[in-house]
Design a protein around this motif. Structure first.
Motif, PDB file in Angstrom:
ATOM      1  N   ARG A  49       3.768   1.543  -1.380  1.00 25.29           N
ATOM      2  CA  ARG A  49       4.277   1.690  -2.750  1.00 25.29           C
ATOM      3  C   ARG A  49       3.189   2.223  -3.677  1.00 25.29           C
ATOM      4  NH1 ARG A  49       6.492  -3.261  -1.447  1.00 25.29           N
ATOM      5  NH2 ARG A  49       4.913  -4.389  -2.643  1.00 25.29           N
ATOM      6  N   LYS A  50       1.984   1.732  -3.505  1.00 27.81           N
ATOM      7  CA  LYS A  50       0.853   2.107  -4.356  1.00 27.81           C
ATOM      8  C   LYS A  50       0.387   3.542  -4.100  1.00 27.81           C
ATOM      9  CE  LYS A  50      -3.799   0.377  -5.475  1.00 27.81           C
ATOM     10  NZ  LYS A  50      -4.796  -0.650  -5.134  1.00 27.81           N
ATOM     11  N   HIS A  51       0.370   3.946  -2.832  1.00 26.59           N
ATOM     12  CA  HIS A  51      -0.130   5.275  -2.443  1.00 26.59           C
ATOM     13  C   HIS A  51       0.857   5.917  -1.460  1.00 26.59           C
ATOM     14  CE1 HIS A  51      -3.988   4.080  -4.149  1.00 26.59           C
ATOM     15  NE2 HIS A  51      -4.008   3.032  -3.362  1.00 26.59           N
ATOM     16  N   ASP A  89      -8.491   0.418   1.262  1.00 25.25           N
ATOM     17  CA  ASP A  89      -7.464   0.734   0.275  1.00 25.25           C
ATOM     18  C   ASP A  89      -8.023   1.663  -0.802  1.00 25.25           C
ATOM     19  OD1 ASP A  89      -5.070   0.687  -1.160  1.00 25.25           O
ATOM     20  OD2 ASP A  89      -5.668  -1.091  -2.293  1.00 25.25           O
ATOM     21  N   SER A  90      -9.142   1.288  -1.387  1.00 26.38           N
ATOM     22  CA  SER A  90      -9.743   2.123  -2.438  1.00 26.38           C
ATOM     23  C   SER A  90     -11.001   2.838  -1.951  1.00 26.38           C
ATOM     24  CB  SER A  90     -10.112   1.255  -3.646  1.00 26.38           C
ATOM     25  OG  SER A  90     -11.198   0.407  -3.325  1.00 26.38           O
ATOM     26  N   ARG A 108       0.832  -1.219   0.000  1.00 27.70           N
ATOM     27  CA  ARG A 108       0.000   0.000   0.000  1.00 27.70           C
ATOM     28  C   ARG A 108       0.858   1.257   0.000  1.00 27.70           C
ATOM     29  NH1 ARG A 108      -5.189  -0.669   3.571  1.00 27.70           N
ATOM     30  NH2 ARG A 108      -6.107  -2.489   2.601  1.00 27.70           N
TER      31      ARG A 108
END
Length: 146
Positions: free
Chosen positions: A69-71, A81-82, A67
């Motif tokens: 890395r993603k955000h 998460d989303s 997470r």
């Protein structure tokens, strides 16, 4: 695509006794059940906001790293998460029922836990977001008492 229906029944004797009494008297319970559906939906929103009531198990270190890395720089909240699951919660009611839930395919494994992912390699702990706490039940009893 149709997800499996998940039903969680709150077996609260005091609430059931009040409902039975009102139904026996032929009361129209549309308005109370609409209010109860609102209480239930708000309870689920509180569960997401507080990270569970009681607190859900923490995320795995690998999930936190993915997470981040993603955000980058975004706060990491469990089951958010989303925002799709929390945003999918809806309520409905009629004369004799109140319900809250979601139609997302992955909702069931988040509620109950289990094996997920490729070859079921990921172990997802149960994080019951469709849950009422004692204060929610007391609010429902107050609605029925009125």
């Amino acid at each position: 695509m149709c997800a499996d229906l998940v039903t969680i029944t709150i077996d609260e004797r005091q609430i059931s006794d009040i409902l039975d009494c009102l139904i026996d008297k032929g009361k129209d319970l549309s308005n109370p059940f609409k209010a109860i559906a609102g209480v239930m939906e708000h309870a689920v929103e509180k569960n997401f906001a507080q990270g569970g009531r009681p607190s859900w198990l923490p995320l795995a270190a690998s999930t936190i790293a993915a997470r981040q890395r993603k955000h980058p720089g975004k706060a990491i909240k469990i089951l958010q998460d989303s925002g799709g699951l929390a945003g999918s919660i809806t309520s409905r009611s009629d004369t004799y029922h109140a319900a809250v839930g979601t139609n997302l395919i992955y909702a069931k494994i988040q509620q109950f836990g289990g094996d997920a992912g490729r070859h079921h390699a990921a172990k997802i702990p149960a994080r019951p977001y469709l849950r009422l706490e004692d204060d929610d039940k007391e609010e429902i009893i107050d609605i029925l008492a009125k």
